[in-house]
Enzyme design. Structure first.
Site, PDB file in Angstrom:
ATOM      1  N   ASP A   1      38.161  43.838  40.704  1.00  0.00           N
ATOM      2  CA  ASP A   1      39.454  43.232  40.396  1.00  0.00           C
ATOM      3  C   ASP A   1      40.529  44.321  40.409  1.00  0.00           C
ATOM      4  OD1 ASP A   1      40.329  40.427  38.652  1.00  0.00           O
ATOM      5  OD2 ASP A   1      41.705  42.141  38.636  1.00  0.00           O
TER       6      ASP A   1
ATOM      7  N   ASN B   1      38.572  31.001  35.261  1.00  0.00           N
ATOM      8  CA  ASN B   1      39.826  30.453  34.760  1.00  0.00           C
ATOM      9  C   ASN B   1      40.185  29.266  35.650  1.00  0.00           C
ATOM     10  OD1 ASN B   1      40.159  32.480  32.783  1.00  0.00           O
ATOM     11  ND2 ASN B   1      40.998  33.876  34.303  1.00  0.00           N
TER      12      ASN B   1
ATOM     13  N   GLY C   1      45.065  30.637  32.608  1.00  0.00           N
ATOM     14  CA  GLY C   1      45.231  31.985  33.154  1.00  0.00           C
ATOM     15  C   GLY C   1      44.864  32.139  34.608  1.00  0.00           C
ATOM     16  N   GLN C   2      44.576  31.018  35.293  1.00  0.00           N
ATOM     17  CA  GLN C   2      44.272  31.162  36.724  1.00  0.00           C
ATOM     18  C   GLN C   2      45.545  31.510  37.486  1.00  0.00           C
ATOM     19  OE1 GLN C   2      42.430  27.737  38.641  1.00  0.00           O
ATOM     20  NE2 GLN C   2      41.912  28.923  40.471  1.00  0.00           N
TER      21      GLN C   2
ATOM     22  N   HIS D   1      36.932  31.680  41.980  1.00  0.00           N
ATOM     23  CA  HIS D   1      36.328  33.016  41.852  1.00  0.00           C
ATOM     24  C   HIS D   1      35.745  33.174  40.460  1.00  0.00           C
ATOM     25  CE1 HIS D   1      40.595  33.249  40.732  1.00  0.00           C
ATOM     26  NE2 HIS D   1      40.245  34.157  39.845  1.00  0.00           N
TER      27      HIS D   1
ATOM     28  N   HIS E   1      34.755  35.723  37.567  1.00  0.00           N
ATOM     29  CA  HIS E   1      34.959  37.077  37.042  1.00  0.00           C
ATOM     30  C   HIS E   1      33.633  37.547  36.432  1.00  0.00           C
ATOM     31  CE1 HIS E   1      39.507  37.128  36.892  1.00  0.00           C
ATOM     32  NE2 HIS E   1      39.324  35.824  36.879  1.00  0.00           N
TER      33      HIS E   1
HETATM   34  P1  DGP Z   1      42.665  34.609  37.861  1.00  0.00           P
HETATM   35  O1  DGP Z   1      43.809  35.017  36.979  1.00  0.00           O
HETATM   36  O2  DGP Z   1      41.466  34.089  37.092  1.00  0.00           O
HETATM   37  O3  DGP Z   1      43.116  33.677  38.947  1.00  0.00           O
HETATM   38  O4  DGP Z   1      42.160  35.955  38.532  1.00  0.00           O
HETATM   39  C1  DGP Z   1      42.756  36.510  39.666  1.00  0.00           C
HETATM   40  C2  DGP Z   1      42.432  37.968  39.679  1.00  0.00           C
HETATM   41  O5  DGP Z   1      42.623  38.430  40.997  1.00  0.00           O
HETATM   42  C3  DGP Z   1      43.316  38.832  38.796  1.00  0.00           C
HETATM   43  O6  DGP Z   1      42.520  39.393  37.744  1.00  0.00           O
HETATM   44  C4  DGP Z   1      43.834  39.929  39.697  1.00  0.00           C
HETATM   45  C5  DGP Z   1      43.009  39.781  40.941  1.00  0.00           C
HETATM   46  N1  DGP Z   1      43.706  40.046  42.190  1.00  0.00           N
HETATM   47  C6  DGP Z   1      44.843  39.447  42.638  1.00  0.00           C
HETATM   48  N2  DGP Z   1      45.176  39.918  43.848  1.00  0.00           N
HETATM   49  C7  DGP Z   1      44.204  40.803  44.200  1.00  0.00           C
HETATM   50  C8  DGP Z   1      43.989  41.624  45.339  1.00  0.00           C
HETATM   51  O7  DGP Z   1      44.736  41.624  46.320  1.00  0.00           O
HETATM   52  N3  DGP Z   1      42.883  42.434  45.319  1.00  0.00           N
HETATM   53  C9  DGP Z   1      42.010  42.438  44.266  1.00  0.00           C
HETATM   54  N4  DGP Z   1      40.966  43.259  44.342  1.00  0.00           N
HETATM   55  N5  DGP Z   1      42.186  41.674  43.175  1.00  0.00           N
HETATM   56  C10 DGP Z   1      43.272  40.872  43.140  1.00  0.00           C
END
Ligand code: DGP
Length: 111
Positions: A29, A84, A90-91, A97, A99
């Protein structure tokens, strides 16, 4: 489609792919909430986990199998998995996806 995770899967946005198989990819992440924070993303684009359960339940199981394998490979004594679903929870990326979080103690109830 303007989906950031689909772009990662397509190789249009760089990510350190820890797993890349027929069903899913896994990568760290960008905004880690624990020493280990990995996103496990199905290759089939759906909005959230519930939709994945509707259209491809086996893919949902594959996400959890990948989480287990990563936890073993990374020697995590325990780990937390989170979906989420919806902005209120918090999505922020509307592509399902899972976590995978580990490497620290986790409180309950979650924040
Ligand atoms: P959520 O908030 O549950 O939808 O999680 C989305 C997650 O995605 C957040 O923790 C940050 C991560 N994220 C967003 N954009 C990118 C990206 O371009 N690369 C990576 N590795 N993570 C990302």
């Amino acid at each position: 489609m303007n989906c950031i995770f689909c772009k990662i899967i397509a190789g249009e946005i760089p990510a350190n792919l820890l797993v890349d198989n027929n069903d899913l990819v896994a990568f760290p992440d960008l905004n880690p909430q624990a020493p280990t924070h990995i996103l496990i993303v199905p290759k089939r684009h759906v909005e959230n986990a519930a939709e994945l359960a509707e259209v491809q339940p086996s893919a949902l199981a594959e996400l959890f199998k990948a989480a287990k394998k990563l936890s073993v490979d990374l020697n995590l004594p325990g780990y937390r998995t989170v979906f989420n679903t919806g902005e209120a929870a918090g999505q922020s990326v509307f592509n399902a996806h899972l976590h995978l979080l580990g490497g620290r103690a986790f409180g309950w109830p979650p924040g």
